[in-house]
Design an enzyme around this catalytic site. Structure first.
Site, PDB file in Angstrom:
ATOM      1  N   HIS A 149     -20.403 -37.370  -3.918  1.00 23.84           N
ATOM      2  CA  HIS A 149     -20.739 -37.345  -2.489  1.00 23.84           C
ATOM      3  C   HIS A 149     -20.490 -38.722  -1.853  1.00 23.84           C
ATOM      4  CE1 HIS A 149     -23.688 -34.248  -4.148  1.00 23.84           C
ATOM      5  NE2 HIS A 149     -22.950 -33.533  -3.331  1.00 23.84           N
ATOM      6  N   MET A 161     -18.646 -35.044 -11.860  1.00 24.33           N
ATOM      7  CA  MET A 161     -20.014 -35.162 -11.332  1.00 24.33           C
ATOM      8  C   MET A 161     -20.377 -33.923 -10.545  1.00 24.33           C
ATOM      9  SD  MET A 161     -20.754 -39.022 -10.411  1.00 24.33           S
ATOM     10  CE  MET A 161     -20.371 -40.319 -11.562  1.00 24.33           C
ATOM     11  N   SER A 162     -21.635 -33.524 -10.687  1.00 23.18           N
ATOM     12  CA  SER A 162     -22.140 -32.336  -9.984  1.00 23.18           C
ATOM     13  C   SER A 162     -23.654 -32.397  -9.960  1.00 23.18           C
ATOM     14  CB  SER A 162     -21.695 -31.071 -10.729  1.00 23.18           C
ATOM     15  OG  SER A 162     -22.454 -29.960 -10.303  1.00 23.18           O
ATOM     16  N   SER A 163     -24.244 -31.949  -8.868  1.00 24.48           N
ATOM     17  CA  SER A 163     -25.711 -31.877  -8.815  1.00 24.48           C
ATOM     18  C   SER A 163     -26.221 -30.970  -9.925  1.00 24.48           C
ATOM     19  CB  SER A 163     -26.166 -31.344  -7.462  1.00 24.48           C
ATOM     20  OG  SER A 163     -25.575 -32.096  -6.420  1.00 24.48           O
ATOM     21  N   ARG A 164     -25.410 -29.993 -10.313  1.00 24.92           N
ATOM     22  CA  ARG A 164     -25.839 -29.031 -11.340  1.00 24.92           C
ATOM     23  C   ARG A 164     -25.843 -29.632 -12.744  1.00 24.92           C
ATOM     24  NH1 ARG A 164     -23.301 -25.012  -7.626  1.00 24.92           N
ATOM     25  NH2 ARG A 164     -24.959 -23.559  -7.075  1.00 24.92           N
ATOM     26  N   GLY A 185     -14.643 -32.423  -1.281  1.00 23.34           N
ATOM     27  CA  GLY A 185     -14.199 -32.839  -2.598  1.00 23.34           C
ATOM     28  C   GLY A 185     -13.271 -31.806  -3.212  1.00 23.34           C
ATOM     29  N   GLN A 239     -12.846 -24.017  -2.404  1.00 27.48           N
ATOM     30  CA  GLN A 239     -13.603 -24.207  -1.157  1.00 27.48           C
ATOM     31  C   GLN A 239     -12.801 -25.063  -0.173  1.00 27.48           C
ATOM     32  OE1 GLN A 239     -17.986 -25.184  -0.840  1.00 27.48           O
ATOM     33  NE2 GLN A 239     -17.162 -27.250  -0.773  1.00 27.48           N
ATOM     34  N   MET A 281     -25.043 -30.297  -0.144  1.00 33.73           N
ATOM     35  CA  MET A 281     -26.308 -29.603  -0.426  1.00 33.73           C
ATOM     36  C   MET A 281     -27.333 -30.592  -1.002  1.00 33.73           C
ATOM     37  SD  MET A 281     -25.360 -25.735  -1.472  1.00 33.73           S
ATOM     38  CE  MET A 281     -24.953 -26.009  -3.173  1.00 33.73           C
TER      39      MET A 281
HETATM   40  P1  AMP Z   1     -22.240 -30.003  -2.903  1.00 37.08           P
HETATM   41  O1  AMP Z   1     -23.400 -30.839  -2.480  1.00 37.08           O
HETATM   42  O2  AMP Z   1     -22.149 -29.786  -4.373  1.00 37.08           O
HETATM   43  O3  AMP Z   1     -22.120 -28.741  -2.091  1.00 37.08           O
HETATM   44  O4  AMP Z   1     -20.942 -30.852  -2.559  1.00 37.08           O
HETATM   45  C1  AMP Z   1     -20.733 -31.408  -1.279  1.00 37.08           C
HETATM   46  C2  AMP Z   1     -19.334 -31.968  -1.231  1.00 37.08           C
HETATM   47  O5  AMP Z   1     -19.184 -32.961  -2.232  1.00 37.08           O
HETATM   48  C3  AMP Z   1     -18.252 -30.924  -1.483  1.00 37.08           C
HETATM   49  O6  AMP Z   1     -17.151 -31.159  -0.629  1.00 37.08           O
HETATM   50  C4  AMP Z   1     -17.897 -31.160  -2.921  1.00 37.08           C
HETATM   51  O7  AMP Z   1     -16.581 -30.767  -3.242  1.00 37.08           O
HETATM   52  C5  AMP Z   1     -18.040 -32.674  -3.008  1.00 37.08           C
HETATM   53  N1  AMP Z   1     -18.210 -33.065  -4.404  1.00 37.08           N
HETATM   54  C6  AMP Z   1     -19.146 -32.610  -5.286  1.00 37.08           C
HETATM   55  N2  AMP Z   1     -18.956 -33.154  -6.493  1.00 37.08           N
HETATM   56  C7  AMP Z   1     -17.883 -33.974  -6.397  1.00 37.08           C
HETATM   57  C8  AMP Z   1     -17.174 -34.814  -7.308  1.00 37.08           C
HETATM   58  N3  AMP Z   1     -17.531 -34.938  -8.579  1.00 37.08           N
HETATM   59  N4  AMP Z   1     -16.105 -35.498  -6.827  1.00 37.08           N
HETATM   60  C9  AMP Z   1     -15.723 -35.391  -5.542  1.00 37.08           C
HETATM   61  N5  AMP Z   1     -16.345 -34.616  -4.636  1.00 37.08           N
HETATM   62  C10 AMP Z   1     -17.405 -33.909  -5.047  1.00 37.08           C
END
Ligand code: AMP
Length: 279
Positions: free
Chosen positions: A36, A183-186, A146, A152, A29
């Site tokens: 990512h 790590m997270s975009s949020r 991830g 998911q 996203m």
């Molecule tokens: P998102 O953009 O948050 O929907 O995440 C896109 C992909 O990146 C998904 O498969 C997530 O599980 C993966 N992802 C997000 N954060 C992490 C993280 N800290 N470590 C590994 N994979 C991640």
């Protein structure tokens, strides 16, 4: 290279397939971070071509969730993709993905009832639908998810198996900040105080794993320890769930075993964070 249209993406894929190229796919996203990037690196290693999608999928957000404020920065993301050697960035509009009259959805039952699914009705229906569409458009040989979003990952694995999709699902390890925060975009939403409190999630997970390794297998005791650590933090608003689950069925356990997953969702301020660890 940036691609915004489904038809253009499909014709590129057709050409790549004709040349016998293998395609690795990383759905995101956007607002890319090291988590990512780790998926991109994996895909680069294992495939001829790597496609990253950047699409904030409205149908996987609930009414009162953060769709409108979800962080977006395409220029920054494109720079990261370029640096990492991504071949194509697929960034469709909402209308491109869900044109007027759109009426078809993919539902995976069972695995989606629990954990995040129980608190976010319709979320996984949105995820399985968009991932199916993206798989149909990009036709990847391998797709990278991830384990940060463990449920998911398992739901997508199930869907691919059930619907005989020709793609291999690869689960990749959780990437954390130096201090342990997943790590997270949020994480971008967090104030400095909230950021401090958010650290309690990984602390609690690491502590529970340590206790398990010292011999504690009583799930209620492990959860109790974790609750103490998390609720001691001033900015923690609510623990939505802490569960110790079987890694495949996602069924909750009473006695923890090696290989089980401890998964949690916690509101720090208004930000809902998830994390997990494997025992
Ligand atoms: P998102 O953009 O948050 O929907 O995440 C896109 C992909 O990146 C998904 O498969 C997530 O599980 C993966 N992802 C997000 N954060 C992490 C993280 N800290 N470590 C590994 N994979 C991640």
């Amino acid at each position: 290279m940036l691609v915004r249209n489904v038809s253009e993406m499909k014709s590129i894929v057709k050409g790549l397939k004709k040349e016998g190229m293998t395609i690795g796919f990383v759905p995101t996203m956007g607002y890319l971070h090291e988590g990512h990037i780790s998926l991109i690196k994996c895909s680069k290693k294992e495939n001829d071509i790597t496609v990253v999608s950047i699409f904030v999928n409205p149908i996987q957000f609930g009414k009162n969730e953060d769709l409108d404020k979800y962080p977006r920065d395409l220029d920054r993301d494109l720079k990261i993709c370029k640096k990492e050697g991504v071949d194509y960035v697929f960034h469709p509009s909402y209308e491109e993905m869900y044109p007027e009259g759109y009426s078809t959805y993919v539902i995976t039952e069972g695995l989606t009832d629990k954990l995040c699914g129980a608190f976010r009705p319709g979320h996984f229906k949105g995820v399985t639908t968009v991932v199916t569409k993206l798989f149909n458009i990009i036709q990847p040989d391998k797709a990278y998810f991830g384990k940060k979003d463990y449920q998911q990952y398992k739901v997508i694995e199930r869907m691919v198996k059930d619907l005989n999709m020709d793609v291999q699902i690869i689960g990749c390890p959780i990437i954390r900040e130096k201090d342990g925060l997943a790590m997270s975009s949020r994480n971008n939403y967090l104030s400095p105080e909230e950021r401090k409190s958010a650290l309690s999630l990984s602390k609690a997970l690491f502590r529970a794993k340590e206790l398990f390794e010292k011999g504690e297998t009583d799930v209620e005791k492990l959860k109790g320890e974790m609750r103490k650590i998390i609720l001691s933090q001033p900015e923690v608003k609510e623990i939505q769930y802490i569960e110790i689950i079987h890694p495949e069925t996602l069924e909750s356990k009473k006695v923890a075993e090696k290989g089980d997953i401890i998964a949690l969702a916690v509101f720090v301020g208004d930000t809902r964070l998830i994390d997990n660890i494997q025992l």
